[in-house]
Write a protein that holds these residues in place. Structure first.
Motif: not given
Length: 382
Positions: A45-54, A56-69
């Motif tokens: 799954x994706x959802x972080x690629x809309x971020x404009x800065x690196x 922001x994209x890293x932070x969204x990814x960390x949040x998505x992983x934490x929520x999935x776990x």
């Protein structure tokens, strides 16, 4: 059984400060296993690629992983796209707060009125937990502050101090259960202060005119009148009265047995048949067949028990008909109030089956005035 592999991200260097990664398409992936797919199914799954800065994209990814776990720990099956709980009766550290309360309530024992009271509080708990966004919070993560905020919000919405305290009391029961499950070390609800609350003085029968009104029920419905007299002198609750069978009554020795259900414990307790209503007990006893419930439909013996709230509602209805603004339990208050006046609070507690007089004080509503009156008559010669 292991449910999933390590959760990874493409590109592998996503956490590093490599600006060229911003130009790549990122993806989170892992393998999920269940009984129908022991070899596993790839989940992406994706959802972080809309971020404009690196960053922001890293932070969204960390949040998505934490929520999935977190979702996986709660039983989420990404193949079915739904939560699959192996045992709905189990509560874990990761069970959502409100869901934990619902599961706990199913294991509680008590009379119908107690469970109804808990269900009523659960409605308030659910409403304000959703409002404060803690309804789906992992149970282990719920804090004393969360619960305090919930109760404060109830107060802000103009709920009475009595209702807020009742909800706090029921929350304490839930968290006592969670503490026994080792989810918490202590029941921190007990550390939340109760709000100031002065109970409204109960309406009871006090005057001669009140008694005249009460006796008018005899002309409206004689069966109801007989039952209300029996109930008045019993010191029992409606939940206990509806369970009395013919075999529980010893009419010759003037006593009966009730089944007490308090605090999850079931005990048998003997109660006296007061001499003022012995003839009413005898009338019902002679009508009853073996194994029949003494006070059922139409306040007569029957093979099937009636609901406690039916007797409660009926009692209040006839008391109001004769001009007495009180509930059926006002009769219990009346009796214990009179006993405490003539024989003291301890005797009233004994008759009601209370383990301490603190509980009896709520029923013997004039006991302080009675105590003062008795003290006035203390004769000490000097």
């Amino acid at each position: 059984m292991k449910t999933h592999s390590e959760i990874k991200v493409t590109p592998k260097t996503w956490e590093k400060s490599i600006k060229s990664n911003l130009e790549k398409t990122w993806e989170i992936y892992y393998t999920f296993y269940d009984r129908n797919h022991p070899a596993g199914v790839k989940v992406r799954f994706k959802g972080m690629n809309r971020a404009k800065t690196l960053e922001e994209r890293q932070e969204i990814t960390r949040t998505m992983i934490a929520n999935e776990i977190k979702n996986l720990e709660r039983g989420y099956n990404p193949i079915l796209n739904e939560y699959v709980v192996e045992d709905e009766s189990l509560i874990s550290d990761f069970t959502p707060f409100v869901k934990s309360c619902e599961i706990a309530l199913k294991s509680f024992q008590g009379v119908d009125s107690t469970i109804t009271d808990l269900l009523n509080s659960l409605k308030h708990i659910r409403k304000y937990a959703v409002m404060l966004k803690i309804d789906n919070k992992d149970l282990k993560s719920v804090t004393k502050g969360d619960i305090k905020q919930l109760l404060m919000r109830m107060s802000l919405d103009k709920h009475s101090n009595y209702r807020v305290n009742k909800t706090r009391s029921h929350l304490s029961k839930f968290f006592a259960h969670f503490t026994e499950l080792d989810i918490f070390q202590v029941n921190f609800i007990e550390g939340i202060s109760k709000l100031e609350h002065t109970s409204k003085k109960k309406n009871i029968i006090r005057t001669e005119d009140d008694w005249k009104r009460f006796h008018k029920i005899k002309d409206l419905n004689y069966s109801v009148y007989i039952f209300l007299n029996i109930f008045l002198y019993s010191g029992c609750r409606f939940e206990e009265m509806i369970q009395i069978k013919k075999e529980d009554v010893n009419i010759e020795k003037s006593f009966f047995w009730i089944n007490l259900k308090k605090g999850g414990k079931h005990t048998r307790s003997m109660r006296p048949i007061n001499m003022h209503v012995w003839q009413y007990w005898k009338r019902i006893f002679d009508i009853a067949q073996p194994h029949q419930y003494m006070f059922s439909f139409d306040q007569m013996p029957n093979d099937n028990p009636i609901k406690a709230h039916s007797l409660y509602d009926l009692s209040g209805k006839y008391l109001r008909k004769v001009g007495l603004d009180m509930t059926g339990y006002g009769l219990k208050h009346t009796f214990l109030n009179l006993v405490s006046k003539d024989f003291g609070l301890s005797k009233a507690a004994e008759i009601a089956g209370h383990t301490n007089t603190k509980t009896t004080e709520k029923y013997a509503v004039d006991w302080q005035e009675h105590q003062v009156e008795r003290n006035k008559k203390i004769d000490i010669s000097i």
